[in-house]
Design a protein around this motif. Structure first.
Motif, short mmCIF file in Angstrom:
data_model
loop_
_atom_site.label_atom_id
_atom_site.label_comp_id
_atom_site.label_asym_id
_atom_site.label_seq_id
_atom_site.Cartn_x
_atom_site.Cartn_y
_atom_site.Cartn_z
N ALA A 230 -10.47 -9.90 2.33
CA ALA A 230 -9.57 -8.89 1.77
C ALA A 230 -8.13 -9.26 2.06
CB ALA A 230 -9.90 -7.52 2.37
N ARG A 231 -7.24 -8.88 1.17
CA ARG A 231 -5.84 -9.24 1.30
C ARG A 231 -4.97 -8.03 0.96
NH1 ARG A 231 -4.09 -9.73 -3.79
NH2 ARG A 231 -2.15 -10.72 -3.20
N ALA A 232 -3.74 -8.07 1.41
CA ALA A 232 -2.81 -6.99 1.12
C ALA A 232 -2.37 -7.07 -0.34
CB ALA A 232 -1.60 -7.07 2.05
N ASP A 233 -2.51 -5.98 -1.06
CA ASP A 233 -1.99 -5.92 -2.43
C ASP A 233 -0.99 -4.78 -2.57
OD1 ASP A 233 -3.65 -3.72 -2.34
OD2 ASP A 233 -5.18 -4.58 -3.65
N GLY A 234 -0.34 -4.46 -1.46
CA GLY A 234 0.66 -3.41 -1.44
C GLY A 234 1.52 -3.54 -0.19
N PRO A 235 2.43 -2.63 0.03
CA PRO A 235 3.37 -2.75 1.14
C PRO A 235 2.81 -2.33 2.50
CG PRO A 235 3.85 -0.79 -0.13
CD PRO A 235 2.74 -1.49 -0.85
N PHE A 236 1.56 -1.90 2.57
CA PHE A 236 1.01 -1.37 3.83
C PHE A 236 -0.02 -2.29 4.47
CE2 PHE A 236 2.30 2.33 1.26
CZ PHE A 236 3.34 2.79 2.07
N SER A 241 -4.22 -1.43 2.26
CA SER A 241 -4.75 -1.68 0.92
C SER A 241 -6.21 -1.27 0.83
CB SER A 241 -4.60 -3.17 0.57
OG SER A 241 -3.24 -3.54 0.52
N LEU A 242 -7.00 -1.58 1.87
CA LEU A 242 -8.41 -1.21 1.86
C LEU A 242 -8.60 0.30 1.88
CD1 LEU A 242 -9.82 -3.87 4.37
CD2 LEU A 242 -10.22 -3.77 1.90
N VAL A 243 -7.85 0.99 2.72
CA VAL A 243 -7.95 2.45 2.76
C VAL A 243 -7.54 3.06 1.43
CG1 VAL A 243 -7.04 4.53 3.87
CG2 VAL A 243 -7.63 2.54 5.26
N SER A 244 -6.60 2.40 0.74
CA SER A 244 -6.19 2.87 -0.58
C SER A 244 -7.12 2.39 -1.68
CB SER A 244 -4.77 2.38 -0.88
OG SER A 244 -3.87 2.82 0.11
N LEU A 245 -8.24 1.74 -1.27
CA LEU A 245 -9.33 1.32 -2.15
C LEU A 245 -9.02 0.06 -2.93
CD1 LEU A 245 -10.44 4.83 -3.47
CD2 LEU A 245 -11.07 3.65 -1.35
N ALA A 260 3.88 -1.33 -6.20
CA ALA A 260 5.18 -0.65 -6.11
C ALA A 260 5.13 0.41 -5.00
CB ALA A 260 5.53 0.00 -7.45
N TRP A 261 6.21 0.52 -4.24
CA TRP A 261 6.25 1.43 -3.11
C TRP A 261 5.85 2.87 -3.46
CZ3 TRP A 261 6.97 1.37 2.13
CH2 TRP A 261 7.27 0.13 2.71
N PRO A 262 6.43 3.46 -4.50
CA PRO A 262 6.09 4.88 -4.77
C PRO A 262 4.60 5.08 -5.05
CG PRO A 262 8.06 4.23 -5.96
CD PRO A 262 7.47 2.98 -5.42
N LEU A 263 4.01 4.21 -5.88
CA LEU A 263 2.60 4.37 -6.22
C LEU A 263 1.70 4.05 -5.03
CD1 LEU A 263 2.53 2.80 -9.81
CD2 LEU A 263 2.51 5.22 -9.18
N ALA A 264 2.02 2.99 -4.29
CA ALA A 264 1.20 2.64 -3.13
C ALA A 264 1.25 3.74 -2.07
CB ALA A 264 1.69 1.31 -2.54
N THR A 265 2.42 4.32 -1.88
CA THR A 265 2.55 5.41 -0.91
C THR A 265 1.74 6.63 -1.35
OG1 THR A 265 4.78 4.64 -0.33
CG2 THR A 265 4.18 6.90 0.30
N ALA A 266 1.82 6.93 -2.64
CA ALA A 266 1.08 8.08 -3.16
C ALA A 266 -0.42 7.88 -3.01
CB ALA A 266 1.44 8.30 -4.63
N ARG A 267 -0.92 6.67 -3.28
CA ARG A 267 -2.35 6.42 -3.14
C ARG A 267 -2.80 6.50 -1.69
NH1 ARG A 267 -1.15 2.25 -6.55
NH2 ARG A 267 -1.52 0.72 -4.91
N LEU A 268 -1.96 6.00 -0.77
CA LEU A 268 -2.33 6.06 0.64
C LEU A 268 -2.36 7.50 1.15
CD1 LEU A 268 -3.06 4.31 3.06
CD2 LEU A 268 -0.63 4.22 3.66
N LEU A 269 -1.38 8.30 0.73
CA LEU A 269 -1.37 9.72 1.11
C LEU A 269 -2.56 10.46 0.51
CD1 LEU A 269 2.44 10.57 0.78
CD2 LEU A 269 1.12 10.29 2.89
#
Length: 540
Positions: A230-236, A241-245, A260-269
């Motif tokens: 698994a690899r990072a596909d976002g800023p976290f 990335s895994l927790v965000s699926l 993108a930061w806004p979308l990645a943050t929204a998915r993680l939240l």
């Protein structure tokens, strides 16, 4: 009369809650697939459907397409293969949405719709679809039904629920087993019996791929742990990335703009809210003040599914954070090879989040004595649309990355020539590489279509080259013993190949692209069976 009217309205709402996830899944699937539903075949990476697929049983390497290719070939005698592919793809969304909705406690419409849309529209499903892993997604779509059956008990019920995974093959069955066994082991009663029944059903339905896997001479390269981790596909980072699926190993499978930061943050939240809500389910009380735990009566799968999600996340993280462990396991026994692509085991976590989000959406849209219908409808609609809003570029074939194309007439003619020939002998596909990028397919990378097109053994290079960014690339040796042996001859020298290929039992040589002159000079005595603009077929 008013009481009768109220009862009738409640029944209508209940029926809507029961049946609405199906059309919701259909709409979400159509929105996600977009141009892929047009005339032609959708060809991307592992998703290779061909016209008039032959009924064959693959031999050689690891049986990755067993029994999915055989089922497709049989069904293609009933309907055209291109229509069958679209039916499978749209069916994945419908089956997935309905299954997630069926696991949401209660019978309210909004929670069930929200769970259905979440499970049918997320980074996991999107990335696996862009990697062409439709067979795995069959198991993913059937996973909620398998969890439900394992919680209820009964071998026949579980066997029926596992049919999509059984058709999908080894990846789909392994993901299903990860969820089914903990659920069966933690259900309220007859736990030992449930586990034994689950093992028997899983083992029986796995025989079509397990037996040829054990009998094959396929090799598993431990170096694949680095390629498929698994690899990072976002800023976290990778874990975020895994927790965000997300977190798939192939960067080409990313949804445009998902990092993108806004979308990645929204998915993680959203993931955090969904998981917390699911974890708190056993202690949540409904409006009547009664506990919904099966413990819980309302969610008998709660403990098992939570365990499966945690174990799946641990497997997914191992390749990234402790690759030496997996390499040692694969070196000890190649059967641990399927754990290399750890991100696929995040599937139970997707289901946990879908259920948790559905429950959370229901709370946000719960009617209050002071609020009118708008106070319920507006929050409910917003909640149902949230999964789409945090991954918007998945729409319309992932912004055009999925599309339907027609095979050139040359491919069909070559297929007919080879399949009509009663003489025995294999076919070798050149150039010597696993994947192709044809102009008629918009330059999209796909697995060599020759592997699915002919009613005889196809020798091809199943070795995989994976780019590692600035670290260069990693080459994994092929799994098929015969393919590795012939590949060494092809790549080790520039002399004639005709006698070597004949001795290996090869009757046809298929050359695609603009490589005919380079290979034809090495095949003296070969007779042209078909000469086209992009396809050359030689008979030895």
């Amino acid at each position: 009369m008013s009481a009768d009217r109220g009862w009738g309205e409640a029944m209508r709402v209940h029926q809507w809650a029961r049946w609405a996830p199906a059309p919701a899944g259909l709409v979400v699937g159509a929105l996600a697939l977009g141009p892929a539903l047009g005339p032609g075949f959708v060809l991307r990476y592992d998703m290779v459907f061909v016209p008039d697929p032959p009924v064959t049983w693959p031999v050689g390497g690891f049986p990755r397409a067993v029994p999915s290719d055989l089922v497709v070939a049989l069904l293609a005698h009933v309907m055209p293969a291109l229509a069958l592919q679209k039916l499978i793809l749209i069916g994945i969304f419908v089956l997935a949405g309905c299954g997630a909705a069926a696991l949401v406690p209660g019978d309210r419409l909004v929670p069930r719709l929200a769970a259905a849309v979440f499970y049918a529209w997320n980074a996991y499903l999107a990335q696996r679809l862009l990697l062409g892993q439709w067979a795995l997604l069959l198991g993913f779509a059937g996973l909620p039904w398998a969890v439900r059956a394992a919680a209820r008990g009964g071998p026949w019920r579980l066997a029926l629920a596992l049919v999509p995974a059984a058709v999908g093959g080894f990846q789909a069955m392994l993901v299903s087993a990860l969820a089914v066994l903990p659920v069966a082991a933690t259900r309220p009663s007859r736990r030992l019996r449930g586990v034994l029944e689950a093992l028997a059903v899983l083992g029986t339905l796995s025989l079509p791929w397990a037996v040829p896997a054990l009998l094959s001479q396929a090799a598993t390269d431990p170096a694949g742990v680095d390629a498929f981790a698994a690899r990072a596909d976002g800023p976290f980072g990778t874990l975020g990335s895994l927790v965000s699926l997300g977190g798939i190993w192939n960067a080409e499978a990313e949804v445009p703009g998902q990092a993108a930061w806004p979308l990645a943050t929204a998915r993680l939240l959203l993931a955090a809210v969904a998981v917390v809500t699911f974890v708190r389910l056993p202690w949540t009380r409904d409006r009547a003040g009664e506990t919904t735990d099966d413990g819980g009566v309302g969610t008998p799968f709660w403990r098992g599914l939570l365990i499966a999600a945690a174990v799946g996340l641990a497997i997914a993280s191992t390749g990234a954070y402790a690759p030496g462990v997996l390499k040692a396991m694969i070196g000890f026994w190649p059967g641990f090879g399927p754990l290399r692509d750890g991100q696929l085991y995040v599937a139970p976590l997707v289901l946990v989040q879908a259920i948790g989000f559905g429950v959370f959406a229901g709370r946000c849209s719960r009617p209050s004595p002071r609020g009118g219908r708008a106070a319920v409808v507006v929050p409910g609609v917003v909640a149902v649309l949230v999964p789409l809003l945090v991954l918007p570029a998945f729409a319309w074939g992932a912004s055009g990355r999925l599309a339907a194309v027609e095979y050139p007439d040359e491919w069909r003619r070559v297929q007919a020539i080879v399949n009509r020939d009663p003489r025995p002998g294999a076919l070798i596909s050149l150039p010597w590489g696993a994947h192709r990028a044809f102009a008629w397919n918009g330059g999209r990378v796909i697995l060599d279509p020759a592997t699915k097109s002919f009613a005889r053994r196809v020798i091809w290079n199943d070795a995989l080259v994976v780019g590692l960014g600035r670290r260069g690339s990693l080459r994994l040796r092929g799994e098929d013993f015969l393919g590795r042996r012939i590949g060494m001859v092809i790549t080790a020298r520039n002399g004639p190949l005709t006698q070597v290929l004949r001795a290996a039992g090869i009757r046809y040589v298929l050359i695609t692209g603009r490589n005919e002159n380079r290979f034809r000079s090495r095949l003296p005595g070969a007779v042209p069976a078909f000469v086209g603009n992009e396809v050359l077929l030689l008979r030895l």
